[in-house]
Design an enzyme around this catalytic site. Sequence first.
Site, PDB file in Angstrom:
ATOM      1  N   THR A 187       0.722  -1.213  -0.073  1.00  0.00           N
ATOM      2  CA  THR A 187       0.128   0.037   0.010  1.00  0.00           C
ATOM      3  C   THR A 187       0.898   1.179   0.051  1.00  0.00           C
ATOM      4  O   THR A 187       1.964   1.513   0.497  1.00  0.00           O
ATOM      5  CB  THR A 187      -0.854   0.267   1.363  1.00  0.00           C
ATOM      6  OG1 THR A 187      -1.734  -1.082   1.231  1.00  0.00           O
ATOM      7  CG2 THR A 187      -1.683   0.959   1.297  1.00  0.00           C
TER       8      THR A 187
ATOM      9  N   GLU B  66      -6.446  -5.860   3.480  1.00  0.00           N
ATOM     10  CA  GLU B  66      -6.545  -6.985   2.910  1.00  0.00           C
ATOM     11  C   GLU B  66      -7.924  -7.102   1.977  1.00  0.00           C
ATOM     12  O   GLU B  66      -8.386  -8.191   1.791  1.00  0.00           O
ATOM     13  CB  GLU B  66      -6.661  -8.208   3.804  1.00  0.00           C
ATOM     14  CG  GLU B  66      -5.434  -8.402   4.925  1.00  0.00           C
ATOM     15  CD  GLU B  66      -4.052  -8.921   4.162  1.00  0.00           C
ATOM     16  OE1 GLU B  66      -4.130  -9.336   2.931  1.00  0.00           O
ATOM     17  OE2 GLU B  66      -3.089  -8.675   5.011  1.00  0.00           O
TER      18      GLU B  66
ATOM     19  N   GLN C 183     -36.150 -10.863  27.285  1.00  0.00           N
ATOM     20  CA  GLN C 183     -36.309 -11.655  25.764  1.00  0.00           C
ATOM     21  C   GLN C 183     -35.526 -10.660  24.846  1.00  0.00           C
ATOM     22  O   GLN C 183     -34.768 -11.341  23.743  1.00  0.00           O
ATOM     23  CB  GLN C 183     -37.671 -11.451  25.438  1.00  0.00           C
ATOM     24  CG  GLN C 183     -38.368 -12.581  26.371  1.00  0.00           C
ATOM     25  CD  GLN C 183     -39.909 -12.553  25.729  1.00  0.00           C
ATOM     26  OE1 GLN C 183     -40.537 -11.712  25.026  1.00  0.00           O
ATOM     27  NE2 GLN C 183     -40.713 -13.496  26.327  1.00  0.00           N
TER      28      GLN C 183
HETATM   29  C1  LIG Z   1      -3.846  -1.163  10.689  1.00  0.00           C
HETATM   30  C2  LIG Z   1      -3.513  -1.400   9.463  1.00  0.00           C
HETATM   31  C3  LIG Z   1      -2.502  -2.082   8.925  1.00  0.00           C
HETATM   32  C4  LIG Z   1      -2.157  -2.298   7.400  1.00  0.00           C
HETATM   33  N1  LIG Z   1      -1.059  -3.124   7.174  1.00  0.00           N
HETATM   34  C5  LIG Z   1      -0.735  -3.267   5.662  1.00  0.00           C
HETATM   35  C6  LIG Z   1       0.433  -3.884   5.418  1.00  0.00           C
HETATM   36  O1  LIG Z   1       1.140  -4.379   6.372  1.00  0.00           O
HETATM   37  N2  LIG Z   1       0.915  -3.775   4.106  1.00  0.00           N
HETATM   38  C7  LIG Z   1       0.377  -3.167   3.261  1.00  0.00           C
HETATM   39  O2  LIG Z   1       0.739  -3.075   2.254  1.00  0.00           O
HETATM   40  N3  LIG Z   1      -0.947  -2.471   3.519  1.00  0.00           N
HETATM   41  C8  LIG Z   1      -1.228  -2.511   4.887  1.00  0.00           C
HETATM   42  N4  LIG Z   1      -2.546  -1.916   5.202  1.00  0.00           N
HETATM   43  C9  LIG Z   1      -3.432  -1.105   4.152  1.00  0.00           C
HETATM   44  C10 LIG Z   1      -4.517  -1.721   3.619  1.00  0.00           C
HETATM   45  O3  LIG Z   1      -4.286  -2.748   2.865  1.00  0.00           O
HETATM   46  C11 LIG Z   1      -5.398  -0.411   3.007  1.00  0.00           C
HETATM   47  O4  LIG Z   1      -5.531   0.319   4.004  1.00  0.00           O
HETATM   48  C12 LIG Z   1      -6.438  -0.966   2.264  1.00  0.00           C
HETATM   49  O5  LIG Z   1      -6.077  -1.748   1.018  1.00  0.00           O
HETATM   50  C13 LIG Z   1      -7.420   0.085   1.644  1.00  0.00           C
HETATM   51  O6  LIG Z   1      -6.704   0.919   1.013  1.00  0.00           O
HETATM   52  P1  LIG Z   1      -6.983   2.660   1.476  1.00  0.00           P
HETATM   53  O7  LIG Z   1      -7.009   2.695   2.833  1.00  0.00           O
HETATM   54  O8  LIG Z   1      -6.007   3.279   0.656  1.00  0.00           O
HETATM   55  O9  LIG Z   1      -8.515   3.021   0.983  1.00  0.00           O
HETATM   56  P2  LIG Z   1      -9.163   3.460  -0.234  1.00  0.00           P
HETATM   57  O10 LIG Z   1      -8.528   2.235  -1.492  1.00  0.00           O
HETATM   58  O11 LIG Z   1      -8.671   4.945  -0.684  1.00  0.00           O
HETATM   59  O12 LIG Z   1     -10.651   3.299  -0.039  1.00  0.00           O
HETATM   60  C14 LIG Z   1     -11.377   4.101   0.414  1.00  0.00           C
HETATM   61  C15 LIG Z   1     -12.957   3.829   0.325  1.00  0.00           C
HETATM   62  O13 LIG Z   1     -13.242   3.635  -1.209  1.00  0.00           O
HETATM   63  C16 LIG Z   1     -13.680   2.293  -1.422  1.00  0.00           C
HETATM   64  N5  LIG Z   1     -13.230   1.836  -2.725  1.00  0.00           N
HETATM   65  C17 LIG Z   1     -12.157   1.625  -3.417  1.00  0.00           C
HETATM   66  N6  LIG Z   1     -12.195   1.229  -4.523  1.00  0.00           N
HETATM   67  C18 LIG Z   1     -13.560   1.230  -4.841  1.00  0.00           C
HETATM   68  C19 LIG Z   1     -14.183   0.927  -5.922  1.00  0.00           C
HETATM   69  N7  LIG Z   1     -13.675   0.659  -7.035  1.00  0.00           N
HETATM   70  N8  LIG Z   1     -15.459   1.050  -5.967  1.00  0.00           N
HETATM   71  C20 LIG Z   1     -16.296   1.394  -4.856  1.00  0.00           C
HETATM   72  N9  LIG Z   1     -15.470   1.501  -3.696  1.00  0.00           N
HETATM   73  C21 LIG Z   1     -14.230   1.638  -3.815  1.00  0.00           C
HETATM   74  C22 LIG Z   1     -13.037   1.449  -0.344  1.00  0.00           C
HETATM   75  O14 LIG Z   1     -13.820   0.321  -0.132  1.00  0.00           O
HETATM   76  C23 LIG Z   1     -13.104   2.098   1.166  1.00  0.00           C
HETATM   77  O15 LIG Z   1     -14.449   2.202   1.373  1.00  0.00           O
HETATM   78  C24 LIG Z   1      -3.072  -1.731   6.369  1.00  0.00           C
HETATM   79  C25 LIG Z   1      -3.850  -1.122   6.672  1.00  0.00           C
HETATM   80  C26 LIG Z   1      -4.366  -0.886   8.243  1.00  0.00           C
HETATM   81  C27 LIG Z   1      -5.648  -0.050   8.468  1.00  0.00           C
END
Ligand SMILES: Cc1cc2nc3c(=O)[nH]c(=O)nc-3n(C[C@H](O)[C@H](O)[C@H](O)COP(=O)(O)OP(=O)(O)OC[C@H]3O[C@@H](n4cnc5c(N)ncnc54)[C@H](O)[C@@H]3O)c2cc1C
Length: 393
Positions: A135, A372, A288
């Site tokens: 990421t 994930e 309940q």
């Molecule tokens: C505590 C933590 C640990 C993590 N550890 C790791 C790690 O070890 N290694 C690593 O590589 N990553 C890690 N991550 C990252 C994680 O995999 C990403 O946060 C995740 O893939 C989502 O990406 P983003 O946060 O950029 O959200 P975004 O991709 O910006 O998504 C934001 C919103 O948009 C929605 N969205 C995205 N695409 C679409 C679409 N096509 N249609 C409709 N809705 C959509 C998503 O569902 C979400 O609701 C970690 C994250 C956290 C919070």
Amino acid sequence: MWSVEELFGIDSLLSAEEREIRDTVARFGERRLRPHISEWFETGTFPAREIAPELGKLGLLGMHLEGYGCAGASATAYGLACQELEAIDSGVRSMVSVQGSLAMTAIWLFGSEEQKQQYLPRMAAGELIGCFGLTEPDFGSNPGGMRTRARRDGDDWVLNGSKMWITNGSVADVAVVWAYADEPGSDKPRVRGFVVPTNTPGFSAREIDRKLSLRASITAALDFDDVRLPADAVLPESRGLSSPLACLSEARFGIIFGALGAARDCLTTTIDYVRSREVFDKPLAAYQLTQAKLADMALELGKGQLLAIQLGRLKDRHEISNEQISAGKLNSTREAIAIARECRTLLGANGITLDYPVLRHANNLESVLTYEGTAEVHQLVLGKALTDANAFR
Ligand SMILES: Cc1cc2nc3c(=O)[nH]c(=O)nc-3n(C[C@H](O)[C@H](O)[C@H](O)COP(=O)(O)OP(=O)(O)OC[C@H]3O[C@@H](n4cnc5c(N)ncnc54)[C@H](O)[C@@H]3O)c2cc1C
């Protein structure tokens, strides 16, 4: 009184060896982790260096991998171990998932024999901690947009870019980093994995603080500023985005079981609580409305466990698909967070403290729902499977 496992006859679906592994991990969790977990969560720490060798000794790091000091356990046994670790806290299971299912699996699947010999036995023993950098600040659900680049300079590689939200990032000895890499004879770079010792000049990691979720887990931002790596730092068999995605499938599988462990801990805590808490002159358990909530939660938990075991069996036979893993990850995380929140209502004000695990689990599950592959991404995977229409873009 019945447990959810008894209601659904879960033990009858497991072998004696699987039950033994599950119970051993549960005992370790109760003895070694449970007494400290709320303090770790409150202070936003996780003593990864201290705990990793103990997890290694139990064979939980890279548990499903064969050879190189790994336990070679079945997928179902690995899932059950994740369930028991996450019954303590999603942060502990995250540590194990990232070490085993992401960093070690990447080396195991795509590494050279030398890389496997060099890293896997020490990672399995918990002597070396790994992280997995996919990421980026601007690319989470769509990792194919990543900007991290590995360019060739003579025989060396030079890595530039950054990664975000990387579990174990600031304590890791070794980072598996995914980057667009120069391809010989092509002007189009390709996603490849690199094994990066974290003491390489130009590599830096900054812990992300102020988290309200997964506080007992280390999360970091990584920066690569002209990180010079030898030719053999690349994972030779990694080819394109499907390589990191294959590792993610492994980690997602663990979450299918893991999230249900957190939900089970919420439900058993809540059942205990409502039996002794008196409101309007009788135990909360005897109302309940309370029983309707408990019955509905028990059903979702039991159904989730049945699905998890079914997926475990498919995986043990090497018959599982990414779509099936998506179905399990979506179901387990969504139902687990719903159970955690519902349990919190039954604990009333007591439910908002760290004296009980439910809001800690609920907060953790916010991350588990997101990493994930977010819940929405898995809905899109299933939507595509059901209709053949791609709604990602
Ligand atoms: C505590 C933590 C640990 C993590 N550890 C790791 C790690 O070890 N290694 C690593 O590589 N990553 C890690 N991550 C990252 C994680 O995999 C990403 O946060 C995740 O893939 C989502 O990406 P983003 O946060 O950029 O959200 P975004 O991709 O910006 O998504 C934001 C919103 O948009 C929605 N969205 C995205 N695409 C679409 C679409 N096509 N249609 C409709 N809705 C959509 C998503 O569902 C979400 O609701 C970690 C994250 C956290 C919070």
